[in-house]
Design a protein around this motif. Structure first.
Motif, PDB file in Angstrom:
ATOM      1  N   UNK A 130       0.858  -1.192   0.000  1.00  0.00           N
ATOM      2  CA  UNK A 130       0.000   0.000   0.000  1.00  0.00           C
ATOM      3  C   UNK A 130       0.888   1.234   0.000  1.00  0.00           C
ATOM      4  N   UNK A 131       0.559   2.237  -0.838  1.00  0.00           N
ATOM      5  CA  UNK A 131       1.384   3.437  -0.884  1.00  0.00           C
ATOM      6  C   UNK A 131       1.008   4.403   0.243  1.00  0.00           C
ATOM      7  N   UNK A 132       1.650   5.565   0.273  1.00  0.00           N
ATOM      8  CA  UNK A 132       1.434   6.527   1.358  1.00  0.00           C
ATOM      9  C   UNK A 132       0.025   7.118   1.345  1.00  0.00           C
ATOM     10  N   UNK A 133      -0.671   6.974   0.244  1.00  0.00           N
ATOM     11  CA  UNK A 133      -2.040   7.495   0.140  1.00  0.00           C
ATOM     12  C   UNK A 133      -3.093   6.417   0.376  1.00  0.00           C
ATOM     13  N   UNK A 134      -2.633   5.242   0.804  1.00  0.00           N
ATOM     14  CA  UNK A 134      -3.567   4.157   1.081  1.00  0.00           C
ATOM     15  C   UNK A 134      -4.053   3.432  -0.154  1.00  0.00           C
ATOM     16  N   UNK A 135      -3.345   3.584  -1.269  1.00  0.00           N
ATOM     17  CA  UNK A 135      -3.731   2.932  -2.518  1.00  0.00           C
ATOM     18  C   UNK A 135      -2.748   1.819  -2.855  1.00  0.00           C
ATOM     19  N   UNK A 136      -3.161   0.955  -3.778  1.00  0.00           N
ATOM     20  CA  UNK A 136      -2.275  -0.105  -4.242  1.00  0.00           C
ATOM     21  C   UNK A 136      -1.080   0.510  -4.966  1.00  0.00           C
ATOM     22  N   UNK A 137       0.119   0.099  -4.594  1.00  0.00           N
ATOM     23  CA  UNK A 137       1.338   0.705  -5.139  1.00  0.00           C
ATOM     24  C   UNK A 137       1.776  -0.040  -6.402  1.00  0.00           C
ATOM     25  N   UNK A 138       1.028   0.193  -7.480  1.00  0.00           N
ATOM     26  CA  UNK A 138       1.435  -0.353  -8.771  1.00  0.00           C
ATOM     27  C   UNK A 138       1.053   0.608  -9.876  1.00  0.00           C
ATOM     28  N   UNK A 139       1.741   0.489 -10.991  1.00  0.00           N
ATOM     29  CA  UNK A 139       1.391   1.247 -12.195  1.00  0.00           C
ATOM     30  C   UNK A 139       1.279   0.253 -13.341  1.00  0.00           C
ATOM     31  N   UNK A 140       0.401   0.540 -14.287  1.00  0.00           N
ATOM     32  CA  UNK A 140       0.198  -0.342 -15.429  1.00  0.00           C
ATOM     33  C   UNK A 140      -0.153   0.509 -16.636  1.00  0.00           C
ATOM     34  N   UNK A 141       0.311   0.120 -17.793  1.00  0.00           N
ATOM     35  CA  UNK A 141       0.027   0.877 -19.006  1.00  0.00           C
ATOM     36  C   UNK A 141      -0.081  -0.070 -20.197  1.00  0.00           C
ATOM     37  N   UNK A 142      -0.807   0.379 -21.197  1.00  0.00           N
ATOM     38  CA  UNK A 142      -0.975  -0.386 -22.432  1.00  0.00           C
ATOM     39  C   UNK A 142      -0.879   0.580 -23.604  1.00  0.00           C
ATOM     40  N   UNK A 143       0.152   0.444 -24.396  1.00  0.00           N
ATOM     41  CA  UNK A 143       0.341   1.357 -25.524  1.00  0.00           C
ATOM     42  C   UNK A 143      -0.653   1.045 -26.647  1.00  0.00           C
ATOM     43  N   UNK A 144      -0.962   2.054 -27.436  1.00  0.00           N
ATOM     44  CA  UNK A 144      -1.980   1.929 -28.482  1.00  0.00           C
ATOM     45  C   UNK A 144      -1.530   1.131 -29.689  1.00  0.00           C
ATOM     46  N   UNK A 145      -2.488   0.877 -30.561  1.00  0.00           N
ATOM     47  CA  UNK A 145      -2.227   0.070 -31.760  1.00  0.00           C
ATOM     48  C   UNK A 145      -1.168   0.704 -32.633  1.00  0.00           C
ATOM     49  N   UNK A 146      -1.199   2.007 -32.772  1.00  0.00           N
ATOM     50  CA  UNK A 146      -0.258   2.669 -33.669  1.00  0.00           C
ATOM     51  C   UNK A 146       1.171   2.659 -33.136  1.00  0.00           C
ATOM     52  N   UNK A 147       1.357   2.211 -31.896  1.00  0.00           N
ATOM     53  CA  UNK A 147       2.695   2.118 -31.320  1.00  0.00           C
ATOM     54  C   UNK A 147       3.280   0.714 -31.426  1.00  0.00           C
ATOM     55  N   UNK A 148       2.532  -0.211 -32.019  1.00  0.00           N
ATOM     56  CA  UNK A 148       3.013  -1.583 -32.162  1.00  0.00           C
ATOM     57  C   UNK A 148       3.787  -1.709 -33.478  1.00  0.00           C
ATOM     58  N   UNK A 149       4.733  -2.618 -33.515  1.00  0.00           N
ATOM     59  CA  UNK A 149       5.559  -2.793 -34.713  1.00  0.00           C
ATOM     60  C   UNK A 149       4.748  -3.426 -35.833  1.00  0.00           C
ATOM     61  N   UNK A 150       5.192  -3.214 -37.051  1.00  0.00           N
ATOM     62  CA  UNK A 150       4.536  -3.817 -38.210  1.00  0.00           C
ATOM     63  C   UNK A 150       4.574  -5.339 -38.110  1.00  0.00           C
ATOM     64  N   UNK A 151       5.695  -5.872 -37.573  1.00  0.00           N
ATOM     65  CA  UNK A 151       5.811  -7.321 -37.417  1.00  0.00           C
ATOM     66  C   UNK A 151       4.765  -7.854 -36.452  1.00  0.00           C
ATOM     67  N   UNK A 152       4.578  -7.163 -35.293  1.00  0.00           N
ATOM     68  CA  UNK A 152       3.584  -7.600 -34.314  1.00  0.00           C
ATOM     69  C   UNK A 152       2.181  -7.498 -34.883  1.00  0.00           C
ATOM     70  N   UNK A 153       1.905  -6.443 -35.613  1.00  0.00           N
ATOM     71  CA  UNK A 153       0.581  -6.309 -36.235  1.00  0.00           C
ATOM     72  C   UNK A 153       0.344  -7.435 -37.225  1.00  0.00           C
ATOM     73  N   UNK A 154       1.370  -7.767 -37.998  1.00  0.00           N
ATOM     74  CA  UNK A 154       1.245  -8.846 -38.967  1.00  0.00           C
ATOM     75  C   UNK A 154       1.036 -10.195 -38.291  1.00  0.00           C
ATOM     76  N   UNK A 155       1.728 -10.397 -37.162  1.00  0.00           N
ATOM     77  CA  UNK A 155       1.632 -11.679 -36.442  1.00  0.00           C
ATOM     78  C   UNK A 155       0.484 -11.725 -35.444  1.00  0.00           C
TER      79      UNK A 155
END
Length: 371
Positions: free
Chosen positions: A314-339
Motif C-alpha cells: 500500500x502506498x502513502x495514500x492508502x492505494x495499491x502501489x502499482x502502475x500499469x500501461x498499455x500502448x496503443x495500436x499505432x505504437x506496435x511494430x509492423x511485425x507484431x501487427x502482422x503476427x
C-alpha cells in the motif's frame, strides 16, 4: 555460477517477462513434489496412465509416465496412499509423513521417479503439473546432484527447490540462486517436507516464512555465532526463541524473501491464466483500442487482487502501489501487427514486505545520584 540450463516452454499464448527492481544496498501454489532418484532399470516396464478402480479407492489421484525418459509422476491424497506404492522406501514415507503432519498441508502430494542422468528432461515433462515446491526424497550432502537441480529451478524461475543440508560451506557455492531455499538442519529429520507443509499452502501474500512452528521437527540449540553464519548464506534454521520453536529468516539463497517471490509466481500465473481466458472466451479480440482496453482491464484486476491478497504494498495514500500501461495500436511494430501479437502491456509494483525484527529505544529516569 555457470548456468547453461534453459527454461522449459509452456503452451500458452500469453508470455510473461517480469523484472524485480530492488533498492540498491549502500553496499492454491503451495503443493509439494518429492523428487525420487531411481536407477534406469527401476522403470523399465511402462505403466498405464489409466488408474484401476482399486488404485483410485486407495487414494492414487493420477499417474503419468514420460515415455521419453521413463520417469513416472504420481499424486496421492494422503499418507496411507503413498505407503501403498512406497512402503519399502523409508525416505519417501518419512517425507510424506512429515508433510501430512503439518496443519496446513495440501489435499495431495506428488512424487516423481526420475531416472538418474535424466533429471532435466524428466522434470521438464512434469514441470507444469500441480506442484510449486519440490524436495529430494533422500536428503544428503550430494553436492553435484543438488547443484544440478538448483540450476534447473533457477533457469525456470517459477518453482522452488527446497534443499536440506548440514554443510553451510557448500551452501555458499549456491549463493544467488533465487529459487532455491536452503535449510540447515540434521538430514535425519525431514524438515524440508515439514517446512513446505506448514507454510506453502497458506494464501500467497498473507504470511511470512519466519516464526513458524514445525510439527515433529526438533529445534537446534544454536549459538548466536552459528545462527549468524546460517543467516549470512541466506539459509533457514529451526531453533527456539523465547521458549517458542520457530523457523528463521525465510529467504532463498539469493537473499530475497520467499514470500516476495511466491507473490511474483502468483502474479505471473494469475496474469497468464486470466489473459489466456480473455483470448479463449472472445470470438475475436479486436486489434484496436477496444481490445487493448480489455487486456488492460483484465491485467489491472489481477494486480488489484494481488494488492488485496497482500502481495502488493500500500502506498502513502492508502492505494495499491502499482502502475500499469498499455500502448496503443499505432505504437506496435509492423511485425507484431502482422503476427497478431500485442506486446504493449507493462506494469510495475512494489512488493509488500513484513516486519521481521524490532528495535526499541528507551530512556529511564532515575532519582539516584552517582558520585
Amino acid at each position: 555460477m555457470v548456468n547453461t540450463i534453459n527454461a522449459f516452454d509452456r503452451i500458452t499464448d500469453v508470455n510473461m517477462d517480469i523484472t524485480i527492481k530492488r533498492q540498491q544496498p549502500v553496499v492454491g501454489l503451495g503443493n509439494l513434489l518429492i523428487i525420487n532418484a531411481v536407477t534406469a532399470d527401476q522403470n523399465e516396464t511402462p505403466l498405464s496412465d489409466q488408474l484401476t478402480p482399486e488404485e483410485v479407492q486407495n487414494g492414487l489421484l493420477m499417474r503419468k509416465t514420460d515415455t521419453a525418459t521413463g520417469a513416472v509422476y504420481r499424486e496421492y491424497k494422503n499418507l496411507d496412499s503413498v505407503k501403498n506404492d512406497y512402503a519399502d522406501n523409508a525416505d519417501i514415507v518419512a517425507k510424506a509423513e512429515a508433510y501430512f503432519a503439518q496443519e496446513n498441508h495440501s489435499d495431495r502430494i506428488a512424487i516423481a521417479d526420475l531416472p538418474a542422468g535424466k533429471e532435466q528432461e524428466a522434470l521438464g515433462a512434469f514441470w507444469f503439473f500441480n506442484w510449486t515446491f519440490a524436495i529430494r526424497a533422500k536428503s544428503s550432502d550430494d553436492n553435484p546432484a543438488i547443484t544440478l537441480l538448483s540450476n534447473i529451478f533457477e533457469a525456470n524461475k517459477d518453482h522452488f527447490l527446497v534443499i536440506q543440508s548440514t554443510d553451510v560451506t557448500f551452501l555458499k557455492t549456491l549463493q544467488g540462486q533465487a529459487y532455491t531455499i536452503a535449510l540447515k538442519h540434521d538430514i535425519a529429520e525431514p524438515m524440508d517436507a515439514a517446512y513446505v507443509g506448514a507454510i506453502a499452502t497458506l494464501p500467497v501474500g498473507s504470511t511470512t516464512w519466519k516464526f513458524k512452528t514445525l510439527r515433529g521437527i526438533t529445534p537446534e540449540a544454536l549459538t548466536s555465532t552459528e545462527l549468524n553464519a546460517i543467516n549470512q548464506v541466506n539459509a533457514v534454521a529451526y531453533t527456539t526463541v523465547f521458549g517458542k520453536n520457530q523457523t528463521t529468516e525465510g529467504k532463498t539463497l539469493s537473499g530475497e524473501y520467499i514470500d516476495t517471490l511466491h507473490g511474483v509466481i502468483w502474479v505471473q500465473n494469475e496474469m497468464q491464466a486470466k489473459l489466456q481466458k480473455l483470448l479463449q472466451d472472445n470470438d475475436k479480440l479486436p486489434y484496436s483500442q477496444i481490445g487493448i482496453n480489455m487486456i488492460l482491464a483484465v491485467a489491472t484486476q489481477v494486480l488489484n487482487t494481488a494488492y488485496e491478497k497482500g502481495i502488493i504494498q500500500q502506498d502513502d495514500n492508502g492505494k495499491a502501489d502499482f502502475t500499469i500501461s498499455a500502448t496503443g495500436r499505432n505504437e506496435q511494430s509492423a511485425k507484431d501487427l502482422s503476427n497478431r501479437h500485442y506486446g504493449g502491456l507493462s506494469f510495475t509494483y512494489h512488493a509488500s514486505g513484513a516486519i521481521h525484527s524490532i528495535t526499541v529505544r528507551g530512556t529511564i529516569n532515575s532519582d539516584t545520584y552517582l558520585n
